[in-house]
Design a protein around this motif. Structure first.
Motif, PDB file in Angstrom:
ATOM      1  N   SER A  13      -6.101 -44.463  48.742  1.00 11.95           N
ATOM      2  CA  SER A  13      -5.969 -44.519  50.199  1.00 11.95           C
ATOM      3  C   SER A  13      -7.166 -43.862  50.886  1.00 11.95           C
ATOM      4  N   ASN A  14      -7.690 -42.789  50.299  1.00 14.04           N
ATOM      5  CA  ASN A  14      -8.869 -42.143  50.880  1.00 14.04           C
ATOM      6  C   ASN A  14     -10.068 -43.081  50.879  1.00 14.04           C
ATOM      7  N   GLU A  15     -10.210 -43.850  49.817  1.00 13.33           N
ATOM      8  CA  GLU A  15     -11.331 -44.785  49.735  1.00 13.33           C
ATOM      9  C   GLU A  15     -11.199 -45.876  50.798  1.00 13.33           C
ATOM     10  N   LYS A  16      -9.989 -46.379  50.990  1.00 10.94           N
ATOM     11  CA  LYS A  16      -9.772 -47.399  52.021  1.00 10.94           C
ATOM     12  C   LYS A  16     -10.086 -46.842  53.405  1.00 10.94           C
ATOM     13  N   LYS A  17      -9.626 -45.622  53.667  1.00 12.34           N
ATOM     14  CA  LYS A  17      -9.883 -45.005  54.966  1.00 12.34           C
ATOM     15  C   LYS A  17     -11.368 -44.734  55.164  1.00 12.34           C
ATOM     16  N   ARG A  18     -12.047 -44.311  54.101  1.00  7.88           N
ATOM     17  CA  ARG A  18     -13.477 -44.021  54.192  1.00  7.88           C
ATOM     18  C   ARG A  18     -14.256 -45.277  54.559  1.00  7.88           C
ATOM     19  N   VAL A  19     -13.920 -46.385  53.921  1.00 11.42           N
ATOM     20  CA  VAL A  19     -14.622 -47.637  54.195  1.00 11.42           C
ATOM     21  C   VAL A  19     -14.377 -48.081  55.633  1.00 11.42           C
ATOM     22  N   LEU A  20     -13.132 -47.981  56.090  1.00  8.16           N
ATOM     23  CA  LEU A  20     -12.815 -48.374  57.460  1.00  8.16           C
ATOM     24  C   LEU A  20     -13.509 -47.470  58.469  1.00  8.16           C
ATOM     25  N   ASN A  21     -13.530 -46.160  58.209  1.00  6.90           N
ATOM     26  CA  ASN A  21     -14.198 -45.220  59.111  1.00  6.90           C
ATOM     27  C   ASN A  21     -15.691 -45.509  59.191  1.00  6.90           C
ATOM     28  N   ARG A  22     -16.302 -45.799  58.048  1.00  3.38           N
ATOM     29  CA  ARG A  22     -17.735 -46.102  58.038  1.00  3.38           C
ATOM     30  C   ARG A  22     -18.016 -47.370  58.827  1.00  3.38           C
ATOM     31  N   TYR A  23     -17.148 -48.370  58.676  1.00  2.00           N
ATOM     32  CA  TYR A  23     -17.328 -49.623  59.409  1.00  2.00           C
ATOM     33  C   TYR A  23     -17.237 -49.386  60.915  1.00  2.00           C
ATOM     34  N   GLN A  24     -16.223 -48.655  61.341  1.00  2.00           N
ATOM     35  CA  GLN A  24     -16.041 -48.402  62.770  1.00  2.00           C
ATOM     36  C   GLN A  24     -17.194 -47.575  63.334  1.00  2.00           C
ATOM     37  N   HIS A  25     -17.642 -46.583  62.580  1.00  4.51           N
ATOM     38  CA  HIS A  25     -18.731 -45.731  63.044  1.00  4.51           C
ATOM     39  C   HIS A  25     -20.028 -46.531  63.148  1.00  4.51           C
ATOM     40  N   LYS A  26     -20.304 -47.353  62.152  1.00  3.44           N
ATOM     41  CA  LYS A  26     -21.525 -48.148  62.160  1.00  3.44           C
ATOM     42  C   LYS A  26     -21.495 -49.175  63.289  1.00  3.44           C
ATOM     43  N   THR A  27     -20.340 -49.778  63.529  1.00  2.00           N
ATOM     44  CA  THR A  27     -20.206 -50.747  64.613  1.00  2.00           C
ATOM     45  C   THR A  27     -20.475 -50.084  65.959  1.00  2.00           C
ATOM     46  N   THR A  28     -19.967 -48.880  66.124  1.00  2.00           N
ATOM     47  CA  THR A  28     -20.197 -48.153  67.370  1.00  2.00           C
ATOM     48  C   THR A  28     -21.670 -47.796  67.527  1.00  2.00           C
ATOM     49  N   ARG A  29     -22.295 -47.353  66.447  1.00  2.33           N
ATOM     50  CA  ARG A  29     -23.726 -47.023  66.521  1.00  2.33           C
ATOM     51  C   ARG A  29     -24.554 -48.246  66.893  1.00  2.33           C
ATOM     52  N   ASN A  30     -24.203 -49.405  66.341  1.00  2.00           N
ATOM     53  CA  ASN A  30     -24.928 -50.627  66.686  1.00  2.00           C
ATOM     54  C   ASN A  30     -24.720 -50.993  68.154  1.00  2.00           C
ATOM     55  N   ALA A  31     -23.521 -50.783  68.662  1.00  3.01           N
ATOM     56  CA  ALA A  31     -23.247 -51.072  70.069  1.00  3.01           C
ATOM     57  C   ALA A  31     -24.040 -50.127  70.970  1.00  3.01           C
ATOM     58  N   ILE A  32     -24.172 -48.873  70.556  1.00  7.62           N
ATOM     59  CA  ILE A  32     -24.954 -47.903  71.333  1.00  7.62           C
ATOM     60  C   ILE A  32     -26.424 -48.321  71.357  1.00  7.62           C
ATOM     61  N   LYS A  33     -26.937 -48.755  70.208  1.00 13.02           N
ATOM     62  CA  LYS A  33     -28.332 -49.208  70.159  1.00 13.02           C
ATOM     63  C   LYS A  33     -28.542 -50.419  71.060  1.00 13.02           C
ATOM     64  N   ALA A  34     -27.584 -51.338  71.050  1.00 11.24           N
ATOM     65  CA  ALA A  34     -27.699 -52.522  71.906  1.00 11.24           C
ATOM     66  C   ALA A  34     -27.679 -52.128  73.377  1.00 11.24           C
ATOM     67  N   LEU A  35     -26.885 -51.123  73.710  1.00 10.16           N
ATOM     68  CA  LEU A  35     -26.830 -50.651  75.094  1.00 10.16           C
ATOM     69  C   LEU A  35     -28.145 -50.000  75.495  1.00 10.16           C
ATOM     70  N   ARG A  36     -28.735 -49.241  74.592  1.00 14.31           N
ATOM     71  CA  ARG A  36     -29.970 -48.525  74.925  1.00 14.31           C
ATOM     72  C   ARG A  36     -31.165 -49.458  75.104  1.00 14.31           C
ATOM     73  N   ILE A  37     -31.133 -50.636  74.493  1.00 12.73           N
ATOM     74  CA  ILE A  37     -32.257 -51.555  74.680  1.00 12.73           C
ATOM     75  C   ILE A  37     -32.022 -52.508  75.842  1.00 12.73           C
ATOM     76  N   ALA A  38     -30.868 -52.408  76.484  1.00 11.34           N
ATOM     77  CA  ALA A  38     -30.581 -53.266  77.637  1.00 11.34           C
ATOM     78  C   ALA A  38     -31.479 -52.863  78.802  1.00 11.34           C
ATOM     79  N   THR A  39     -31.963 -53.865  79.529  1.00 13.28           N
ATOM     80  CA  THR A  39     -32.840 -53.594  80.665  1.00 13.28           C
ATOM     81  C   THR A  39     -32.190 -53.972  81.992  1.00 13.28           C
ATOM     82  N   ASP A  40     -31.194 -54.826  81.949  1.00 20.27           N
ATOM     83  CA  ASP A  40     -30.503 -55.256  83.162  1.00 20.27           C
ATOM     84  C   ASP A  40     -29.331 -54.320  83.442  1.00 20.27           C
TER      85      ASP A  40
END
Length: 83
Positions: A13-40
């Motif tokens: 169960s810890n491994e499943k949670k770790r993978v899900l947490n990493r996915y959610q964290h990485k998705t959020t980081r990518n969204a933050i990067k996309a926001l920071r390069i926005a110009t409009d």
């Protein structure tokens, strides 16, 4: 290696949670990067509410610390307002 059934289950169960947490964290980081390069400003404002929601969910699940979430939201809000 664990000997008890409950310990083996905890490992799985810890491994499943770790993978899900990493996915959610990485998705959020990518969204933050996309926001920071926005110009409009209108595009960035639309993305900001989505990113803030993602950050709040990470903080609620203790994937990131509450203070880190607050700092990120503050910096991103200041960035969008400066556009």
């Amino acid at each position: 290696m664990a000997n008890h059934k409950s310990a083996l289950k905890r490992i799985r169960s810890n491994e499943k949670k770790r993978v899900l947490n990493r996915y959610q964290h990485k998705t959020t980081r990518n969204a933050i990067k996309a926001l920071r390069i926005a110009t409009d400003k209108t595009e960035a404002t639309a993305k900001l509410s989505n990113v803030i929601s993602m950050i709040d969910k990470l903080a609620k699940k203790n994937i990131i610390h509450d203070n880190k979430a607050s700092n990120l939201k503050s910096k991103l809000t200041r960035f969008v307002s400066s556009l």
